[in-house]
Scaffold this motif. Sequence first.
Motif, short mmCIF file in Angstrom:
data_model
loop_
_atom_site.label_atom_id
_atom_site.label_comp_id
_atom_site.label_asym_id
_atom_site.label_seq_id
_atom_site.Cartn_x
_atom_site.Cartn_y
_atom_site.Cartn_z
N ARG A 215 69.84 4.80 104.87
CA ARG A 215 70.86 3.84 104.44
C ARG A 215 70.97 3.76 102.92
O ARG A 215 72.07 3.77 102.36
CB ARG A 215 70.55 2.46 105.02
CG ARG A 215 71.71 1.47 104.92
CD ARG A 215 71.29 0.10 105.38
NE ARG A 215 72.42 -0.73 105.77
CZ ARG A 215 73.22 -1.37 104.92
NH1 ARG A 215 73.01 -1.25 103.63
NH2 ARG A 215 74.23 -2.11 105.36
N GLU A 216 69.83 3.66 102.25
CA GLU A 216 69.84 3.51 100.80
C GLU A 216 70.43 4.75 100.13
O GLU A 216 71.28 4.64 99.23
CB GLU A 216 68.43 3.24 100.27
CG GLU A 216 67.83 1.92 100.72
CD GLU A 216 67.17 2.00 102.10
OE1 GLU A 216 66.66 0.98 102.56
OE2 GLU A 216 67.21 3.09 102.71
N ALA A 217 69.98 5.92 100.53
CA ALA A 217 70.45 7.15 99.88
C ALA A 217 71.94 7.37 100.11
O ALA A 217 72.67 7.79 99.19
CB ALA A 217 69.66 8.35 100.39
N MET A 218 72.44 7.07 101.30
CA MET A 218 73.87 7.25 101.57
C MET A 218 74.70 6.24 100.78
O MET A 218 75.75 6.59 100.23
CB MET A 218 74.15 7.17 103.07
CG MET A 218 73.67 8.41 103.81
SD MET A 218 74.35 8.57 105.48
CE MET A 218 73.45 7.29 106.31
N GLY A 219 74.25 4.99 100.72
CA GLY A 219 74.98 3.99 99.97
C GLY A 219 75.03 4.30 98.49
O GLY A 219 76.08 4.19 97.84
N LEU A 220 73.90 4.73 97.94
CA LEU A 220 73.86 5.07 96.52
C LEU A 220 74.68 6.33 96.23
O LEU A 220 75.33 6.43 95.18
CB LEU A 220 72.41 5.26 96.07
CG LEU A 220 71.57 3.97 96.06
CD1 LEU A 220 70.09 4.29 95.95
CD2 LEU A 220 72.01 3.05 94.92
N SER A 221 74.66 7.28 97.15
CA SER A 221 75.47 8.50 96.97
C SER A 221 76.96 8.15 96.91
O SER A 221 77.71 8.69 96.09
CB SER A 221 75.22 9.48 98.12
OG SER A 221 73.88 9.95 98.10
N LEU A 239 73.13 6.63 85.93
CA LEU A 239 73.25 6.01 87.25
C LEU A 239 72.50 6.83 88.30
O LEU A 239 71.86 6.28 89.19
CB LEU A 239 74.72 5.89 87.63
CG LEU A 239 75.56 4.93 86.79
CD1 LEU A 239 77.04 5.06 87.15
CD2 LEU A 239 75.09 3.49 86.98
N GLU A 240 72.59 8.15 88.18
CA GLU A 240 71.89 9.03 89.12
C GLU A 240 70.38 8.82 89.06
O GLU A 240 69.70 8.74 90.10
CB GLU A 240 72.23 10.48 88.80
CG GLU A 240 71.45 11.51 89.60
CD GLU A 240 71.47 12.86 88.92
OE1 GLU A 240 70.39 13.35 88.52
OE2 GLU A 240 72.57 13.44 88.80
N CYS A 241 69.85 8.72 87.85
CA CYS A 241 68.41 8.53 87.69
C CYS A 241 67.95 7.23 88.33
O CYS A 241 66.92 7.18 89.03
CB CYS A 241 68.03 8.56 86.21
SG CYS A 241 68.27 10.16 85.40
N ALA A 242 68.71 6.17 88.09
CA ALA A 242 68.35 4.88 88.68
C ALA A 242 68.45 4.93 90.20
O ALA A 242 67.58 4.40 90.91
CB ALA A 242 69.27 3.79 88.12
N ALA A 243 69.50 5.56 90.71
CA ALA A 243 69.68 5.65 92.16
C ALA A 243 68.56 6.46 92.80
O ALA A 243 68.03 6.11 93.86
CB ALA A 243 71.04 6.27 92.47
N GLN A 244 68.18 7.57 92.15
CA GLN A 244 67.12 8.40 92.72
C GLN A 244 65.78 7.68 92.72
O GLN A 244 64.98 7.84 93.66
CB GLN A 244 67.00 9.71 91.92
CG GLN A 244 66.25 10.81 92.62
CD GLN A 244 67.00 11.36 93.81
OE1 GLN A 244 67.24 10.67 94.80
NE2 GLN A 244 67.41 12.63 93.70
N ALA A 245 65.55 6.86 91.70
CA ALA A 245 64.31 6.09 91.66
C ALA A 245 64.22 5.14 92.84
O ALA A 245 63.15 4.96 93.45
CB ALA A 245 64.21 5.33 90.34
N VAL A 246 65.36 4.51 93.19
CA VAL A 246 65.39 3.61 94.34
C VAL A 246 65.23 4.39 95.64
O VAL A 246 64.41 4.05 96.50
CB VAL A 246 66.70 2.80 94.36
CG1 VAL A 246 66.82 2.00 95.66
CG2 VAL A 246 66.78 1.87 93.16
N ALA A 247 66.01 5.46 95.80
CA ALA A 247 65.99 6.23 97.05
C ALA A 247 64.61 6.82 97.34
O ALA A 247 64.17 6.87 98.49
CB ALA A 247 67.04 7.34 96.99
#
Length: 276
Positions: A215-221, A239-247
């Motif tokens: 869910r998290e990776a698809m939403g952030l993508s 934004l990508e770096c922050a999203a990848q850290a969360v995912a």
Amino acid sequence: MPAEQIQFRDATLAIEDGVAEFTHQRHEARNPLSLDLREDYADMLDRVERDRGIRALILTGSGGSFCAGGDLRSLRQARENPEAGSPDAIRRRLADGHVWMQRLRNLEIPVIAAVDGAAAGAGFSLALAADFVLASSRAFFCMSFVKVGLVPDLGAAYLLPRVVGLAMAKELALTARRIDAQEAKQLGIVHAVHAPEALAQQARGFARRFLAGPREAMGLSKRLLNQSFESHYAALAELECAAQAVASSVPYHTAAVTAFLDGQPAPYDWEREAAR
């Protein structure tokens, strides 16, 4: 998740097994985007956004029509009232629509539009806001605004060129010609075409294929891709770096890596789910 049915003004919301299905219910008028339906969208998003158990959303219409666009009858009545029909009142009403429209577009789960019959005017805009459009063989799409002397609204001027390119967007907006499901597929608007009687089942099956996904990776993508056209590389990289850290910090990632290293099937496999 137990089945849940919610009755709104001009729509219903059904939630079952992680899939929410929002259905326009004024089929006798080809499901216009009435003022009530606009409020229904905002209320539906309140419900869907707060439920982490919902993993996909289907937008559809009843009675062989997706959405025939703005409710011209109610708009004419509103404009007979000097206050409601003033340019400022119209501007504010449209601005309110963009609030929930942006929420719909940025919803952090896959959104699937199941289009049967007409997707015209603002109904076309609604379909464009979805991540995937499944259409029946009798579906058609029409950027019909110019026929009544209006400009494309509800985000169409933003969304349409990003899907079909600027030249084709101008053609569709300035000619207001209908395109059928097959042409819409060729233009990249439609993901797949199905028989009318099979559309609902196909849409639900398509939605269920996302249930095992992260869910998290698809939403952030989705959020990254939605910003890709107007963001500089450096901004999108941040934004990508922050999203990848969360995912990479959620349990799903750890489980998927462990399965891969142990030679086990991936938790989420689109082709495997399709084969089922």
